[in-house]
Design an enzyme around this catalytic site. Structure first.
Site, PDB file in Angstrom:
ATOM      1  CB  CYS A   1      31.655  43.947  37.738  1.00 44.14           C
ATOM      2  SG  CYS A   1      33.335  44.607  37.705  1.00 44.14           S
TER       3      CYS A   1
ATOM      4  CG  HIS B   1      29.925  46.790  34.544  1.00 47.60           C
ATOM      5  ND1 HIS B   1      29.201  46.693  35.718  1.00 47.60           N
ATOM      6  CD2 HIS B   1      31.197  47.030  34.910  1.00 47.60           C
ATOM      7  CE1 HIS B   1      30.011  46.881  36.751  1.00 47.60           C
ATOM      8  NE2 HIS B   1      31.230  47.087  36.287  1.00 47.60           N
TER       9      HIS B   1
ATOM     10  CD  GLU C   1      25.877  46.438  34.342  1.00 46.81           C
ATOM     11  OE1 GLU C   1      26.187  45.313  33.896  1.00 46.81           O
ATOM     12  OE2 GLU C   1      26.447  46.953  35.319  1.00 46.81           O
TER      13      GLU C   1
HETATM   14  N1  GLN Z   1      35.427  46.265  43.307  1.00 49.01           N
HETATM   15  C1  GLN Z   1      35.683  45.352  42.233  1.00 49.01           C
HETATM   16  C2  GLN Z   1      36.918  45.736  41.436  1.00 49.01           C
HETATM   17  O1  GLN Z   1      37.359  46.858  41.480  1.00 49.01           O
HETATM   18  C3  GLN Z   1      34.469  45.214  41.338  1.00 49.01           C
HETATM   19  C4  GLN Z   1      34.155  46.460  40.573  1.00 49.01           C
HETATM   20  C5  GLN Z   1      32.762  46.491  39.999  1.00 49.01           C
HETATM   21  O2  GLN Z   1      31.900  45.734  40.404  1.00 49.01           O
HETATM   22  N2  GLN Z   1      32.532  47.385  39.065  1.00 49.01           N
HETATM   23  O3  GLN Z   1      37.461  44.942  40.736  1.00 49.01           O
END
Ligand code: GLN
Length: 579
Positions: free
Chosen positions: A384, A512, A514
């Site tokens: 992400c 994600h 994970e």
């Molecule tokens: N801050 C970033 C976004 O909102 C990444 C979010 C994250 O890593 N879950 O897109």
């Protein structure tokens, strides 16, 4: 009739109630029952989505896009079930629902009270999960410890449940801690006695007491707890601290947990012990056996509290075990890298992971970590935000666009390589307004993602929690310097994975992965990352690259995971928090 197992905590928090709940779920599932799980959180937030990781640890995201307590991650990993919004209930949800109903006039004429209105609402939520999951057993964890003021309505509600659904259908388990007094070299049961007394004062008599301790417990203590707390001897279970959380189902089953639950709840399960946990026993043997260690850095800004990256940590462990390796995490603060440079903190690691995050603090250090991984051919996995910083780094250092940034961190940049998604423009509420939950992604090319997921054109489902996106106007120029999109939404509009195909492994996912990794079913991206790490090149402190004697990529247990979680579609909503 669904059976309910309620797990409360006493004495102190942080003794592993979530792991215990997951373990009880595992034991019952291994005995052939269908299991669902529920976490009752007494805090007033509607969900943990807007809380700082320092307050709460990781926010776990389910398939349906709910932002939930990290214990749901333990439940999914231990029990291998897909949970959703019905599995995490907070006081915030209960009170806002009761008050909204009062405003609509649903209780006209009545005085709204904690008992019965709040307690009824809690019981309705528990029953709603029982109904929608049709599970044989629901394991319910009450957050916090007995004696917390805000937990009282929840304890009162679960107390009432025994009468409502019948005595044979409810089992109360209390998890306590036995402190060790070094001067007399003994473990003390008094705090457990007090906490059980408190619980009985509320009207709950535990059927089992699980005693966590840092020392092995002398047999004599068991009978002391039997006498003072009025539980049968088979209802006192000892849980000494162990090196791996995955041992806990075996420890409880070895002490007869499955049979005790079967007898008390009249589940008519056949008399069994740890042999019912087949697969799990072999997995724990695999954990315990000595093997090569791989040091992998996790670079983030919340590294002081490892719980902030709970699922990342577990996913690395799962993938390591799959390749017969122990993954040891070097926790690196991205702000430290900003001060002293990447070399000081990353030299010698076999792989680098940059996990998710919000807000600008520490981001420049993450970008330095990306550059270090790229230039030194160190396997890199970005999750992400970890993917977004890969894109920023490439634009700055390979395309020469020095001010390239995400508009999350610099609204005025001329090179917004990561930008707000069109449907996010104008969204001001922070709670539940991100792109959350599972969305499909199509794999392209022949690189690491294709190797991980089983080839080009595979469509995968992965969980998301983000507001910002790869900006497609930079797609062609970034590809010209080697950073290609190897995962896109099926309509081709959203970039989901980027990678360098000329690097041993350097990939970033907008989702994600994970959250979908399990102990005997490592996530494909982590599995492929660790496979390359175990064969990899290490940048040594003197600056020379050397090849490690690495692994043979042998999949020691031969476990595979189902890469397509069958899921409800996530809603277009979510939240952010910076800390
Ligand atoms: N801050 C970033 C976004 O909102 C990444 C979010 C994250 O890593 N879950 O897109």
């Amino acid at each position: 009739m669904t059976k309910f197992i309620f797990v409360t905590g006493g004495v102190v928090s942080s003794v592993g109630k979530g792991v215990c709940v997951g373990s009880i779920g595992r034991i019952l599932k291994s005995r052939g029952l269908s299991v669902s799980l529920l976490k009752l959180d007494p805090y007033l937030n509607v969900d943990p989505g807007t809380m700082s990781p320092y307050q709460h640890g990781e926010v776990f995201v389910t398939d349906d896009g709910s932002e939930t307590d990290l214990d749901l991650g333990h439940y999914e990993r231990f029990v291998n079930v897909q949970l959703g919004k019905l599995s995490n209930v907070t006081s915030g949800q209960i009170y806002s629902d009761v008050i909204a109903r009062e405003r609509r006039g649903e209780f006209l004429g009545g005085t709204i009270q904690v008992v019965p209105h709040v307690t009824d609402s809690i019981k309705e939520r528990i029953m709603a999960l029982a109904e929608s999951s049709s599970a044989d057993v629901i394991v319910v964890e009450v957050g916090g410890t007995v004696g917390d003021i805000e937990g009282l309505p929840f304890l009162e509600a679960i107390r009432q449940m025994r009468n409502e659904v019948g005595r044979d259908n409810v089992f109360y388990t209390h998890l306590t801690f036995l402190p060790y007094i070094s001067s007399t070299d003994e473990l003390k049961t008094k705090p457990t006695q007090h906490s059980v007394r408190e619980l009985r004062g509320i009207g709950i008599q535990p059927d089992a007491i699980i005693c966590r301790s840092d020392q092995t417990v002398p047999e004599g203590l068991r009978s002391k707890i039997v006498v003072h707390c009025d539980v049968p001897i088979e209802g006192v279970l000892m849980l000494p601290t162990v090196s791996s959380i995955y041992e806990v189902p075996l420890i409880l089953e070895d002490q007869g947990m499955g049979n005790l639950l079967s007898d008390t709840l009249r589940l008519n399960l056949k008399d069994a012990g740890r042999e019912s946990l087949n697969g799990w026993v072999e997995f724990v043997d695999q954990i315990k056996k000595p093997k090569e260690t791989l040091e992998v850095a996790v670079v983030g800004k919340y590294v002081d509290l490892h719980d902030s990256y709970m699922s990342v940590k577990e996913a690395l462990i799962h993938a390591g075990l799959h390749h017969d390796r122990d993954v040891e995490i070097r926790w690196v603060g991205s702000e430290d890298i900003e001060k002293d440079g990447a070399e000081s903190y990353l030299s010698g690691v076999r792989g680098i992971v940059v996990p998710g995050g919000f807000g600008y603090r520490g981001v420049e250090g993450m970008i330095d970590a990306v550059q270090y991984a790229r230039e030194n051919q160190i396997p890199y996995l970005g999750l992400c935000l970890g993917m977004q910083v890969m894109v920023i780094e490439a634009a700055r250092n390979l395309l020469g666009k020095k001010d390239a940034n995400s508009t999350e961190f610099d609204e005025k940049t001329d090179n917004p390589v990561i930008d707000l998604m069109p449907d996010q423009v104008g969204v001001t509420d922070k709670g539940g307004t991100m792109r959350l939950g599972v969305y499909p992604c199509e794999i392209l090319g022949e690189g690491a993602s294709a190797r991980a997921y089983g080839g080009s054109e595979t469509v995968i489902m992965e969980r998301h929690r983000h507001r910002f996106e790869f900006n497609n106007s930079f797609k062609v120029s970034l590809a010209s310097v080697g950073l290609v999109a190897t995962g896109v939404s099926p309509d081709g509009q959203l970039v989901e994975i980027v990678e360098y195909e000329d690097h041993p492994f350097m990939a970033g996912t907008q989702f994600h992965p994970e959250f979908l990794s399990g102990p005997t079913r490592p996530h494909p991206m982590f599995r492929e990352f660790i496979r390359v790490v175990s064969n990899g090149v290490v940048k040594t402190p003197n600056g020379a690259n050397s090849t490690t004697n690495g692994g043979n990529g042998k999949d020691s247990l031969g476990f595979e995971r189902d890469t397509n979680s069958k899921a409800l579609h996530g809603s277009q909503s979510g939240s952010t928090t910076d800390a």
